[in-house]
Structures are given as structure tokens and as C-alpha cells.
Enzyme design. Structure first.
Site, PDB file in Angstrom:
ATOM      1  N   ASP A 128      -1.348 -14.820   4.390  1.00 19.49           N
ATOM      2  CA  ASP A 128      -0.642 -13.562   4.151  1.00 19.49           C
ATOM      3  C   ASP A 128      -0.455 -12.853   5.490  1.00 19.49           C
ATOM      4  O   ASP A 128      -1.422 -12.426   6.108  1.00 19.49           O
ATOM      5  CB  ASP A 128      -1.464 -12.695   3.191  1.00 19.49           C
ATOM      6  CG  ASP A 128      -0.699 -11.502   2.652  1.00 19.49           C
ATOM      7  OD1 ASP A 128       0.281 -11.067   3.295  1.00 19.49           O
ATOM      8  OD2 ASP A 128      -1.090 -10.992   1.584  1.00 19.49           O
ATOM      9  N   ARG A 130       1.294 -10.083   5.942  1.00 20.61           N
ATOM     10  CA  ARG A 130       1.650  -8.676   5.782  1.00 20.61           C
ATOM     11  C   ARG A 130       0.616  -7.748   6.424  1.00 20.61           C
ATOM     12  O   ARG A 130      -0.574  -8.005   6.393  1.00 20.61           O
ATOM     13  CB  ARG A 130       1.801  -8.324   4.299  1.00 20.61           C
ATOM     14  CG  ARG A 130       2.954  -9.048   3.646  1.00 20.61           C
ATOM     15  CD  ARG A 130       3.005  -8.797   2.180  1.00 20.61           C
ATOM     16  NE  ARG A 130       1.829  -9.383   1.512  1.00 20.61           N
ATOM     17  CZ  ARG A 130       1.623  -9.325   0.205  1.00 20.61           C
ATOM     18  NH1 ARG A 130       2.498  -8.701  -0.570  1.00 20.61           N
ATOM     19  NH2 ARG A 130       0.552  -9.886  -0.324  1.00 20.61           N
TER      20      ARG A 130
END
Length: 198
Positions: A128, A130
Site C-alpha cells: 500500500d 498511500r
């Protein structure tokens, strides 16, 4: 310091029948065009509004792809906030941050048997990518310091808290199981530690 650039009324939802406002920002950490969608002026009328950080998913949000539950989570949240107020932070972080074309490459690998995390890793990306700094900046620009966070994702809870946002409650979305997304949801639970019942 981030601040609101523009605030405009519009209607949202599957039938475009829910009153809301869309806000743009200036001064965010990057030049990504993240927006906030606010229901019932929750930033001004509620001490601890419902907040959902929703990462852009063209395939799920727009085309209602069978591979994920993103569009269903977004629509569930719109309906909930249309009734009780809240703030959606719509973040331009396609494919957990890898971008649209790379996500399509990951889909190809998923069709060959990899799960969503394995596919991203195979392409050279972390699970991930983000970063939720800008979500915290957006909340600060709105004057929101305490929230009820709509999420199943422990990373979002952890990172917002690290940025100084007080989370007084976590509200889970439903498990939107459909033909084609079962493996994706199972991987989110087993690998991503999402709070979902699948």
C-alpha cells in the site's frame, strides 16, 4: 498550510438526489486534486462528523467492476451521510497508490492467480503506497479535529491518529461480496487485516 479553495453545492448518489457540497483545496502536500464532499454542512454543524477517506477507484467507483467493493462502499457511505451528515475525502490514490495503468497490470496478474497484494509486490510495489497526510491536512483546513471514521482499514486508523486527528469511533462498512471479488476481500482480511466478515 492547506485551505479550502472553492466550495460548491451539487447533488450526488446513484440517483443524484442527495444534497452535498464539493470542496477543492490549495496548499496540500502534493499537487494531487483531492476533494471533500460534505453532507449537511457536517464540518460546521457536527462536533465529531462521520468521515470516510475513499481512495479513487475508476474501475469500481465509475464502472462498478466485479473485482472490488470500492463502488459499493462509496455508495453505502453516500447514502449514510446523506441521512446523517458527514465528510468524504475523495483521494486521488488509484490502486492503493500505484496508479491506474499499474492497477490494470495487477488485474492481469490477479487473473493468473495472484491476490491483490501479491500482484502489486510482483510489479515492484509495496502492499500500500498511500500516504494519508493530505487527508489530515484537508480535515485541518475544515477545522475538524475529532471524527467518527468510516473504514475497515487499520492503516487509515493508525495514520490519521499519527497526524493528530482524534478518532472517537470506527464505523465499518458492510462486506459487499459479489461474483468476482471474493478473493480480493479475503486478501484484504488475511493480508491487510481489514475488519470485514467474508
Amino acid at each position: 498550510m492547506a485551505e479550502v479553495r472553492a466550495r460548491v453545492d451539487f447533488k450526488v448518489g446513484a440517483k443524484s438526489n442527495i444534497d452535498a457540497e464539493i470542496l477543492s483545496f490549495r496548499g496540500l502536500k502534493t499537487d494531487k486534486e483531492h476533494v471533500a464532499v460534505i453532507f449537511k454542512q457536517a464540518d460546521q454543524t457536527q462536533d465529531t462528523p462521520l468521515v470516510r477517506m475513499h481512495s479513487e477507484c475508476l474501475t469500481g467507483d465509475v464502472f462498478h467492476s466485479s473485482r472490488c467493493d470500492c463502488g459499493e462502499q462509496l455508495e453505502e457511505t453516500i447514502q449514510r451521510m446523506g441521512e446523517s451528515g458527514g465528510v468524504i475525502l475523495y483521494l486521488r490514490q488509484e490502486g492503493r497508490g500505484i496508479g491506474l495503468y499499474n492497477k490494470i497490470d495487477a488485474y492481469r496478474l490477479q487473473s493468473q492467480g495472484m491476490n491483490t497484494y501479491e500482484a502489486n509486490n510482483h510489479l515492484g510495489f509495496d502492499d500500500d503506497l498511500r500516504d494519508f497526510t493530505e487527508a489530515a491536512q484537508m480535515l485541518e483546513a475544515l477545522g475538524i479535529k475529532k471524527i467518527r471514521l468510516v473504514t475497515n482499514n487499520p492503516k487509515k486508523i493508525r495514520e490519521l491518529a499519527e497526524y493528530g486527528i482524534e478518532i472517537v469511533e470506527v464505523v465499518n462498512t458492510s462486506a459487499h461480496i459479489k461474483d468476482g471479488n471474493e478473493n480480493y476481500l479475503r486478501a484484504k482480511v488475511s493480508h491487510g487485516k481489514h475488519n470485514l466478515k467474508v
